[in-house]
Design an enzyme around this catalytic site. Structure first.
Site, PDB file in Angstrom:
ATOM      1  N   HIS A 191       0.822  -1.220   0.000  1.00 54.73           N
ATOM      2  CA  HIS A 191       0.000   0.000   0.000  1.00 54.73           C
ATOM      3  C   HIS A 191       0.850   1.262   0.000  1.00 54.73           C
ATOM      4  O   HIS A 191       0.423   2.301  -0.493  1.00 54.73           O
ATOM      5  CB  HIS A 191      -1.018  -0.043   1.132  1.00 54.73           C
ATOM      6  CG  HIS A 191      -2.122  -1.000   0.805  1.00 54.73           C
ATOM      7  ND1 HIS A 191      -2.154  -2.283   1.282  1.00 54.73           N
ATOM      8  CD2 HIS A 191      -3.175  -0.879  -0.046  1.00 54.73           C
ATOM      9  CE1 HIS A 191      -3.207  -2.904   0.781  1.00 54.73           C
ATOM     10  NE2 HIS A 191      -3.849  -2.075  -0.032  1.00 54.73           N
ATOM     11  N   ARG A 298     -10.696   3.864  -1.955  1.00 52.51           N
ATOM     12  CA  ARG A 298     -10.201   3.099  -0.795  1.00 52.51           C
ATOM     13  C   ARG A 298     -10.469   3.918   0.472  1.00 52.51           C
ATOM     14  O   ARG A 298      -9.610   4.672   0.919  1.00 52.51           O
ATOM     15  CB  ARG A 298      -8.699   2.842  -0.929  1.00 52.51           C
ATOM     16  CG  ARG A 298      -8.293   1.891  -2.047  1.00 52.51           C
ATOM     17  CD  ARG A 298      -6.771   1.695  -2.020  1.00 52.51           C
ATOM     18  NE  ARG A 298      -6.336   0.570  -2.813  1.00 52.51           N
ATOM     19  CZ  ARG A 298      -5.801   0.665  -4.029  1.00 52.51           C
ATOM     20  NH1 ARG A 298      -5.637   1.834  -4.597  1.00 52.51           N
ATOM     21  NH2 ARG A 298      -5.403  -0.416  -4.684  1.00 52.51           N
ATOM     22  N   ARG A 334     -15.658   1.700  -1.799  1.00 54.79           N
ATOM     23  CA  ARG A 334     -15.345   0.389  -1.212  1.00 54.79           C
ATOM     24  C   ARG A 334     -15.345   0.540   0.300  1.00 54.79           C
ATOM     25  O   ARG A 334     -14.736   1.465   0.832  1.00 54.79           O
ATOM     26  CB  ARG A 334     -13.965  -0.087  -1.685  1.00 54.79           C
ATOM     27  CG  ARG A 334     -13.646  -1.462  -1.138  1.00 54.79           C
ATOM     28  CD  ARG A 334     -12.314  -1.952  -1.629  1.00 54.79           C
ATOM     29  NE  ARG A 334     -11.211  -1.308  -0.944  1.00 54.79           N
ATOM     30  CZ  ARG A 334      -9.931  -1.608  -1.157  1.00 54.79           C
ATOM     31  NH1 ARG A 334      -9.611  -2.520  -2.044  1.00 54.79           N
ATOM     32  NH2 ARG A 334      -8.972  -1.008  -0.502  1.00 54.79           N
ATOM     33  N   GLU A 435     -10.944 -10.898  -5.134  1.00 50.74           N
ATOM     34  CA  GLU A 435      -9.515 -10.840  -4.838  1.00 50.74           C
ATOM     35  C   GLU A 435      -9.051 -11.999  -3.971  1.00 50.74           C
ATOM     36  O   GLU A 435      -7.921 -12.031  -3.514  1.00 50.74           O
ATOM     37  CB  GLU A 435      -9.152  -9.494  -4.204  1.00 50.74           C
ATOM     38  CG  GLU A 435      -9.985  -9.088  -3.021  1.00 50.74           C
ATOM     39  CD  GLU A 435      -9.644  -7.690  -2.491  1.00 50.74           C
ATOM     40  OE1 GLU A 435      -8.646  -7.095  -2.921  1.00 50.74           O
ATOM     41  OE2 GLU A 435     -10.381  -7.208  -1.618  1.00 50.74           O
ATOM     42  N   ASN A 458      -4.196  -7.147  -7.083  1.00 52.12           N
ATOM     43  CA  ASN A 458      -3.101  -7.036  -6.100  1.00 52.12           C
ATOM     44  C   ASN A 458      -3.192  -8.167  -5.080  1.00 52.12           C
ATOM     45  O   ASN A 458      -2.207  -8.853  -4.784  1.00 52.12           O
ATOM     46  CB  ASN A 458      -3.164  -5.695  -5.359  1.00 52.12           C
ATOM     47  CG  ASN A 458      -3.148  -4.522  -6.309  1.00 52.12           C
ATOM     48  OD1 ASN A 458      -2.723  -4.664  -7.436  1.00 52.12           O
ATOM     49  ND2 ASN A 458      -3.615  -3.377  -5.853  1.00 52.12           N
ATOM     50  N   ASP A 459      -4.392  -8.329  -4.539  1.00 55.13           N
ATOM     51  CA  ASP A 459      -4.557  -9.403  -3.553  1.00 55.13           C
ATOM     52  C   ASP A 459      -4.757 -10.750  -4.223  1.00 55.13           C
ATOM     53  O   ASP A 459      -4.306 -11.772  -3.701  1.00 55.13           O
ATOM     54  CB  ASP A 459      -5.745  -9.095  -2.634  1.00 55.13           C
ATOM     55  CG  ASP A 459      -5.336  -8.135  -1.530  1.00 55.13           C
ATOM     56  OD1 ASP A 459      -4.281  -8.383  -0.905  1.00 55.13           O
ATOM     57  OD2 ASP A 459      -6.039  -7.141  -1.302  1.00 55.13           O
ATOM     58  N   CYS A 506      -9.497  -3.537 -10.970  1.00 56.26           N
ATOM     59  CA  CYS A 506      -9.046  -2.330 -10.273  1.00 56.26           C
ATOM     60  C   CYS A 506      -7.696  -2.523  -9.582  1.00 56.26           C
ATOM     61  O   CYS A 506      -7.207  -1.617  -8.923  1.00 56.26           O
ATOM     62  CB  CYS A 506     -10.095  -1.839  -9.282  1.00 56.26           C
ATOM     63  SG  CYS A 506     -10.357  -2.969  -7.912  1.00 56.26           S
TER      64      CYS A 506
END
Ligand code: PEP
Ligand code: MG
Length: 582
Positions: A191, A298, A334, A435, A458-459, A506
Site C-alpha cells: 500500500h 479506498r 469500497r 480478490e 493485487n490481492d 481495479c
C-alpha cells in the site's frame, strides 16, 4: 557512485539531495556547525553519550536482576561499543574537522561501522550491525530530543531514503518537498507503493538492506521507471538521466492532449477508464485526465491519518466531496479494508498477536466483527448516495456467507435511517471485490447475488501465488502475468457474463499499459487505475482494435510461464505504442 536496484512502483526520474530516515524514521539532515560552536557541540555530544551509557547501564542491571547475567551481557556489548575510543574519536573528529552537526556525525560514523560489519561476509557479525543501529537510535533520540523534525515539516526538496515507510507515513508526504522516495522493504503492490502512485511521487521499493552506508546529503538519482537509485552519480549517468527526463516530458505533454478524448478502440469499442483514489482530493487527478468516474475509492485511508476515529459526518463529508466533483459519473465506494499493512496506530494493539496479518483480521472480516464501526460508514455511504451516482463494494469477500452478512447489515442500516426519518438512497448497486481465490472458484454463485465484480489483482495474485505483496524477497514470484491469474480473470468474466453482471479490474495490473491489450482481449471493457496512468492506458486503447486484442490475449493464454507472458506483452506494447516502453 553507488547503484542500488529495487522495484519500480511509481514512475518518474528525479534528482535531489538524500534525506535518510533512521531506524525510527528520524530525519538526519546534513547540517554544519559554525566554527565557534564546535566546542559546545562536542560537549553536547559527550553529554548525550553519557546519558546513553547511563541508560544502558541501568538496562543492564535491570535485565541481570530479572533474567540473569547471560541476557545482561547484550548490554555490556552495547556499552563497550558506546565507549569505543575509535567510534567516539571519529564522531568528534567529524564535528571538529568537518564541522558536521553531532547528529550527522553520529549517524555517519555508526552507519560506516555497521556497513563494514555487514560486508565482512560473516552472518554473526552482520547481525551485530543491528547493535550499532540500536546505539545510533539511542544517541539520536538523546541528541534530537524534542527538536526531532517531522517529515511533515520539510522545507526543502529531498529524496527520502528509508528502511520502510508505513502507508500512514506515506500519506503525509508533501509532493512539493518529497521529490521521490526509496525504501529497503516493500513489494510491487504494497500500500505504500500504491500511495506513491496516488501522490504522484516517483518511488522505488524493495532495495534490500543497503542504506547502512548512506547518511544523507548525498546527491541521488531516483529512477521510478526502472527501479534504480544512484548515489553520488557520475557525469555520464547524469546525462542519461537528463535525456530520460526530457523524453518523459515529451511523452507526457503529448499524452495530455488525450485528456478530453473519449477512450475507445480503433474499431469504436468504448472502454471505460475509471480512477482509483484514496483521498477525496485525488478526484481532481481523475477529472483532469478525463476519467469516466471513480472505480475504486479506498475509504480506509480516512482512518490512517489523524488520531481519532472518523465520525459519520467525517465519512459523509469526504464522500460528498468526491460525489460533487464527479457529477453524474459513477463512484464505487469500497467499504473499509483495514488490517494487514493498513492499521491505524491507535488500534495497532488489536492486531499485535497476528503472525500473518495478510491472512488475519482484515477488511470485510474486521467490518463484520465490528458492526458499530461498519454501520457508521454504511450510514454515511447511504446518505451521501443521495447526492451522486454511488455503488457500494465489499472488499476481500471469501465466502457467500460473508457477502450475505455484509449486505444484511447494509439493509439493517437502511431500516435504521428510515426509522430516523433521514434521507438516503435505497437503490444502489452492491458489488464485491474479486480478490480471494475461493471467491473466484465460486464466481458463478456470487454472480447470481451481486450487482457487479471488481477484480483486485493485487490481492488475487498474493493469495493465488502464496506470495506476500509487500515482501521484496518474493517479489520475483509475484507476477501479474502468471497463467493462473489469466485463467482466474477468465473464470470471473465467464461467470459474470452468464448472469449479465459488469466486471472491472481495479488492481495495479490495469494501471500497467502492458496488460491492456490482454485485458481487452479477454473481454474487459472497464478498467480502474491510478489516475496518473490513465493517459497511457487511453493511448493503448486508442491504438488497438478488439480483434487484435483478442489475438494477443489468445496467444498469451497459450504460454505457460509468467515470464513468457510478460515478455510477449511487452513486445506487443512496443509494437502498438513504442513511446510507452521505457
Ligand atoms: C487489490 O487487491 O487489487 C485492490 C485493488 O485492493 P487493495 O490494493 O486496496 O488491497
Ligand atoms: Mg485488495
Amino acid at each position: 557512485m553507488q547503484v542500488r536496484s529495487g522495484i519500480a512502483v511509481s514512475p518518474g526520474v528525479v534528482v535531489g539531495q538524500a534525506l535518510v530516515l533512521g531506524s525510527e524514521n528520524f530525519r538526519i539532515p546534513k547540517k554544519f556547525v559554525v566554527r565557534d560552536a564546535v566546542e559546545a557541540e562536542i560537549i553536547r555530544f559527550r553529554t548525550a553519550l553519557d546519558h546513553v551509557c547511563t541508560d544502558i547501564e541501568e538496562n543492564e542491571v535491570l535485565v541481570a536482576d530479572k533474567m540473569g547475567e547471560r541476557y545482561a551481557a547484550i548490554f555490556s556489548a552495547h556499552l563497550q561499543m558506546a565507549r569505543d575510543p575509535k567510534i567516539v574519536g571519529e564522531v568528534e573528529s567529524l564535528i571538529k574537522e568537518s564541522k558536521y552537526s553531532p547528529e550527522y556525525a553520529v549517524s555517519r560514523t555508526l552507519r560506516g561501522f555497521a556497513e563494514q560489519m555487514q560486508n565482512l561476509g560473516d552472518q554473526y557479525l552482520a547481525e551485530r550491525a543491528l547493535d550499532i543501529f540500536d546505539l545510533e537510535k539511542r544517541l539520536l533520540r538523546e541528541l534530537l530530543g524534542e527538536s526531532r523534525e517531522e517529515l511533515t515539516n520539510l522545507t526543502q526538496p529531498v529524496i527520502i531514503l528509508a528502511h520502510d515507510l508505513t502507508p500512514g507515513e506515506t500519506a503525509t508526504l508533501d509532493p512539493k518537498y518529497v521529490l521521490g522516495f526509496a525504501t529497503e522493504v516493500g513489494g510491487h503492490t504494497s500500500h505504500t507503493a500504491i500511495l506513491a502512485g496516488a501522490l504522484e511521487i516517483p518511488a522505488v521499493v524493495g532495495l534490500g538492506r543497503c542504506l547502512a552506508g548512506v547518511s544523507g546529503g548525498e546527491t541521488v538519482i531516483l529512477d521510478g521507471d526502472h527501479g534504480q537509485v544512484v548515489i553520488d552519480p557520475d557525469a555520464p549517468t547524469f546525462q542519461r538521466v537528463k535525456d530520460s527526463q526530457a523524453r518523459n516530458l515529451r511523452v507526457s505533454e503529448r499524452l495530455e492532449s488525450l485528456d478530453n478524448v473519449v477512450s475507445a478502440t480503433q474499431d469504436g469499442q468504448r472502454v471505460h477508464i475509471y480512477g482509483n483514489i484514496e483521498f477525496p482530493e485525488e478526484v481532481e487527478h481523475c477529472s483532469k485526465r478525463g476519467a469516466d468516474g471513480v472505480g475504486l475509492y479506498r475509504t480506509e485511508f480516512l482512518y490512517l491519518g489523524g488520531n481519532r476515529e472518523p465520525s459519520e459526518e467525517d465519512h459523509f463529508e469526504a464522500y460528498c466531496k468526491v460525489l460533487k466533483a464527479c457529477g453524474d459519473l459513477p463512484v464505487v465506494i469500497r467499504t473499509l479494508d483495514i488490517g494487514a499493512d493498513k492499521v491505524p496506530a491507535r488500534i495497532r494493539d488489536r492486531f499485535a498477536d497476528s503472525q500473518n496479518p495478510m491472512l488475519g483480521l482484515r477488511s470485510i472480516r474486521l467490518s463484520l466483527q465490528s458492526t458499530p464501526l461498519f454501520k457508521v460508514q454504511l450510514r454515511a455511504v447511504l446518505r451521501a448516495a443521495v447526492h451522486g451516482n454511488v455503488r457500494v463494494m465489499f472488499p476481500l469477500v471469501s465466502s457467500l456467507l460473508e457477502f450475505r452478512q455484509a449486505r444484511m447489515i447494509l439493509m439493517d442500516v437502511m431500516e435504521d435511517l428510515e426509522d430516523e426519518g433521514i434521507e438516503f438512497q435505497r437503490d444502489l448497486p452492491i458489488g464485491m471485490m474479486m480478490e480471494v481465490p475461493s471467491a473466484v472458484m465460486l464466481a458463478e454463485e456470487f454472480a447470481r447475488e451481486v450487482d457487479f465484480f471488481s477484480i483486485g489483482t493485487n490481492d488475487l495474485i498474493q493469495y493465488t501465488l502464496a506470495c506476500d505483496r509487500s515482501d521484496p524477497s518474493v517479489a520475483h514470484l509475484y507476477r501479474s502475468g502468471d497463467p493462473s491469474i489469466l485463467r482466474m480473470i477468465q473464470m470471473v468474466l465467464k461467470a459474470a457474463d452468464k448472469h449479465g453482471k459488469p466486471v472491472t479490474v481495479c488492481g495495479q495490473m490495469s494501471s500497467d499499459p502492458r496488460f491492456i491489450p490482454l485485458l481487452l482481449g479477454l473481454g474487459l471493457r472497464n478498467l480502474s487505475a491510478t489516475p496518473h496512468s490513465i493517459p497511457r492506458l487511453k493511448e493503448v486503447v486508442r491504438n488497438i482494435s478488439i480483434p487484435e486484442a483478442k489475438r494477443i490475449a489468445a496467444h498469451a493464454c497459450t504460454l505457460d510461464l509468467a515470464r513468457d507472458v510478460e515478455h510477449y506483452l511487452l513486445g506487443e506494447l512496443g509494437r502498438i505504442c513504442p513511446d510507452l516502453v521505457v
